[in-house]
Design an enzyme around this catalytic site. Structure first.
Site, PDB file in Angstrom:
ATOM      1  N   GLN A 199       0.845  -1.200   0.000  1.00 16.56           N
ATOM      2  CA  GLN A 199       0.000   0.000   0.000  1.00 16.56           C
ATOM      3  C   GLN A 199       0.882   1.252   0.000  1.00 16.56           C
ATOM      4  O   GLN A 199       1.892   1.299   0.714  1.00 16.56           O
ATOM      5  CB  GLN A 199      -0.911   0.013   1.230  1.00 16.56           C
ATOM      6  N   GLU A 249      -2.499 -15.373  -3.010  1.00 18.36           N
ATOM      7  CA  GLU A 249      -1.855 -14.302  -3.779  1.00 18.36           C
ATOM      8  C   GLU A 249      -1.298 -14.856  -5.082  1.00 18.36           C
ATOM      9  O   GLU A 249      -0.801 -15.979  -5.138  1.00 18.36           O
ATOM     10  CB  GLU A 249      -0.744 -13.671  -2.923  1.00 18.36           C
ATOM     11  N   ASP A 299      -9.076  -8.032  -1.284  1.00 11.44           N
ATOM     12  CA  ASP A 299      -8.531  -6.716  -1.634  1.00 11.44           C
ATOM     13  C   ASP A 299      -7.905  -6.813  -3.028  1.00 11.44           C
ATOM     14  O   ASP A 299      -6.687  -6.873  -3.176  1.00 11.44           O
ATOM     15  CB  ASP A 299      -7.469  -6.350  -0.571  1.00 11.44           C
ATOM     16  N   CYS A 326     -10.330  -0.354  -4.645  1.00 12.50           N
ATOM     17  CA  CYS A 326      -9.716   0.954  -4.926  1.00 12.50           C
ATOM     18  C   CYS A 326     -10.336   1.570  -6.181  1.00 12.50           C
ATOM     19  O   CYS A 326      -9.936   2.642  -6.605  1.00 12.50           O
ATOM     20  CB  CYS A 326      -8.197   0.842  -5.034  1.00 12.50           C
ATOM     21  N   GLU A 366     -10.162   4.476  -1.111  1.00 11.94           N
ATOM     22  CA  GLU A 366     -10.353   3.045  -0.915  1.00 11.94           C
ATOM     23  C   GLU A 366     -11.763   2.893  -0.344  1.00 11.94           C
ATOM     24  O   GLU A 366     -12.111   3.592   0.610  1.00 11.94           O
ATOM     25  CB  GLU A 366      -9.301   2.551   0.099  1.00 11.94           C
TER      26      GLU A 366
HETATM   27  C1  LIG Z   1      -4.583  -4.146  -4.159  1.00 13.39           C
HETATM   28  S1  LIG Z   1      -3.346  -5.371  -3.892  1.00 13.39           S
HETATM   29  C2  LIG Z   1      -3.680  -5.780  -2.200  1.00 13.39           C
HETATM   30  C3  LIG Z   1      -2.554  -6.445  -1.446  1.00 13.39           C
HETATM   31  C4  LIG Z   1      -2.718  -6.552   0.070  1.00 13.39           C
HETATM   32  N1  LIG Z   1      -4.027  -7.000   0.466  1.00 13.39           N
HETATM   33  C5  LIG Z   1      -2.346  -5.270   0.768  1.00 13.39           C
HETATM   34  O1  LIG Z   1      -3.199  -4.630   1.384  1.00 13.39           O
HETATM   35  O2  LIG Z   1      -1.163  -4.892   0.703  1.00 13.39           O
HETATM   36  C6  LIG Z   1      -3.970  -6.677  -4.820  1.00 13.39           C
HETATM   37  C7  LIG Z   1      -3.129  -7.935  -4.824  1.00 13.39           C
HETATM   38  O3  LIG Z   1      -3.854  -8.945  -5.530  1.00 13.39           O
HETATM   39  C8  LIG Z   1      -2.940  -9.747  -6.246  1.00 13.39           C
HETATM   40  N2  LIG Z   1      -3.718 -10.414  -7.307  1.00 13.39           N
HETATM   41  C9  LIG Z   1      -4.086  -9.942  -8.512  1.00 13.39           C
HETATM   42  N3  LIG Z   1      -4.851 -10.832  -9.164  1.00 13.39           N
HETATM   43  C10 LIG Z   1      -4.976 -11.914  -8.353  1.00 13.39           C
HETATM   44  C11 LIG Z   1      -5.636 -13.182  -8.467  1.00 13.39           C
HETATM   45  N4  LIG Z   1      -6.318 -13.500  -9.552  1.00 13.39           N
HETATM   46  N5  LIG Z   1      -5.535 -14.030  -7.430  1.00 13.39           N
HETATM   47  C12 LIG Z   1      -4.824 -13.729  -6.319  1.00 13.39           C
HETATM   48  N6  LIG Z   1      -4.174 -12.549  -6.161  1.00 13.39           N
HETATM   49  C13 LIG Z   1      -4.256 -11.658  -7.157  1.00 13.39           C
HETATM   50  C14 LIG Z   1      -1.900  -8.747  -6.730  1.00 13.39           C
HETATM   51  O4  LIG Z   1      -0.684  -9.382  -7.054  1.00 13.39           O
HETATM   52  C15 LIG Z   1      -1.771  -7.827  -5.514  1.00 13.39           C
HETATM   53  O5  LIG Z   1      -0.768  -8.273  -4.628  1.00 13.39           O
END
Ligand SMILES: C[S@@+](CC[C@H](N)C(=O)[O-])C[C@H]1O[C@@H](n2cnc3c(N)ncnc32)[C@H](O)[C@@H]1O
Length: 374
Positions: A199, A249, A299, A326, A366
């Protein structure tokens, strides 16, 4: 409720947000990650428009209130450095030039991570080595003469049209001993890699996670699913409240960081799985089907979740889901599909929502939504 009626209700509800917006504790220079584009015009800064609109003008970020003085200083330094080289900045419309972007990450501990991305065009390997050596000198100068605490400096050769740092293209650590920086969040320490999500506004993120904790209502029998968990920040910060946390993840480096972060903080009730959550979640949900108090926090990236993941939530025994978005507009169809009556698995109901201002001085916030069902 039918999709259209539900969409109208959601729109109306969200436009009349009753809960106050949770403010960011800091609004100046709060971003811990910035991607400075390098233009053919010699500027190192931000795009004024988008490729699709035919605008590739780059302007300095010196007046951006959300960029820290430290980052502005490094970007200006880089601009002056580029002016001394035989290689130019990059024009993403004409696909000409070499230096594409300077990515900076900082932590509240004062550590800095930097990556310079370079388009090799038709250069020989000797010329590329020359450019890489020049970048090394730039990093060294930051440390020795500018007294900047550069923990790691990377160089990436990247020739695709898309913008970003793509982990599949080799990223070389050319300065520093370790490819990580460390950040403090809610009394825990997090290791962050160059390709992991983290973040961008840490003090506001602490407020966001407090809100998530309040809404989760976790107990000694809860299992917490942290879906799209990045470096594991949400699950790890709530791990002391529950017997078990599962994190899902997509990016391997983020999962490695999450596992490392668990050990670093002495946390051993968490398990992280790498892969598309749409594939890993159904297996995890099957395993914990008998747990009556399973709480999900999701998220996702800006675009929202794959429809199959929404179907997996609907089919599961999950009673409570907190969705952190977001980009409300892009995630809207997810909200609708969680709540619509479709004759299949029981729908969720939107119970409450609240915005947290993670991105002051921008149009973005957010949005946190609590979905529940009986
Ligand atoms: C907005 S970030 C949130 C990360 C964490 N929750 C934080 O607050 O730091 C979204 C995350 O989702 C992961 N992501 C994207 N597509 C995904 C999927 N299909 N399955 C699992 N993770 C995914 C991205 O790599 C990223 O780390």
């Amino acid at each position: 409720m039918k999709s259209l009626a539900l969409e109208m209700k959601l729109k109306k509800d969200l436009m009349n947000l009753k809960s106050p917006i949770i403010e960011s504790p800091n609004i100046w220079g709060y971003r811990n990650k910035c991607e400075f584009a390098c233009g053919l015009n010699g500027q190192v800064g931000f795009y004024l428009g988008r490729n699709e609109d035919g605008t590739v003008e780059i302007v300095s970020g010196k007046d951006c209130p959300h960029v820290s003085e430290l980052m502005k200083k490094i970007a200006l330094n880089f601009q002056e450095f580029l002016a001394t080289l035989p290689f130019h900045g990059y024009d993403s419309l004409k696909e000409e030039g070499h230096f594409r972007q300077l990515v900076l990450r900082t932590s509240q501990r004062g550590e800095v991570m930097a990556l310079v991305q370079f388009h090799p065009q038709q250069l020989s390997s000797e010329e590329i080595s020359e450019a890489c050596a020049a970048v090394y000198n730039f990093y060294q100068n930051l440390c020795l003469n500018e007294r900047i605490k550069l923990s790691c400096g990377f160089f990436q050769l990247y020739s695709k049209r898309t913008v970003g740092i793509f982990p599949d293209d080799p990223i070389e650590l050319i300065y520093g001993d370790s490819p990580y920086i460390y950040e403090s969040l809610l009394n825990l320490t997090f290791r962050i890699s160059i390709t992991s999500f983290f973040q961008v506004n840490v003090p506001a993120t602490e407020k966001l996670y407090k809100l998530i904790e309040d809404w989760c209502g976790l107990s000694e029998s809860s299992v917490l699913l942290d879906i799209c968990c990045g470096t594991g920040t949400i699950g790890l910060s709530l791990s002391s409240k529950v017997p078990k946390v599962i994190g899902l993840e997509l990016v391997q480096s983020a999962v490695n960081d999450a596992n490392f972060n668990a050990s670093l903080n002495g946390i051993n009730n968490v398990e992280f799985f790498c892969g598309h959550a749409e594939a890993t979640l159904p297996r995890v949900l099957d395993k914990y089907a008998s747990v009556s108090d399973c709480v999900g926090v999701v998220d996702p990236p800006r675009a929202g979740l794959h429809p199959s993941l929404i179907r997996a939530f609907r089919k599961s025994s999950l009673k409570k889901l907190i969705y952190v978005s977001c980009d409300y507009k892009q995630a809207k169809s997810n909200f609708i599909n969680l709540c619509k009556e479709d004759g299949g698995a029981p729908p969720f109901e939107l119970k409450k929502y609240c915005a947290v201002d993670l991105f002051p001085h921008t149009h973005h916030t957010e949005l946190v939504l609590l979905f529940e069902r009986n």
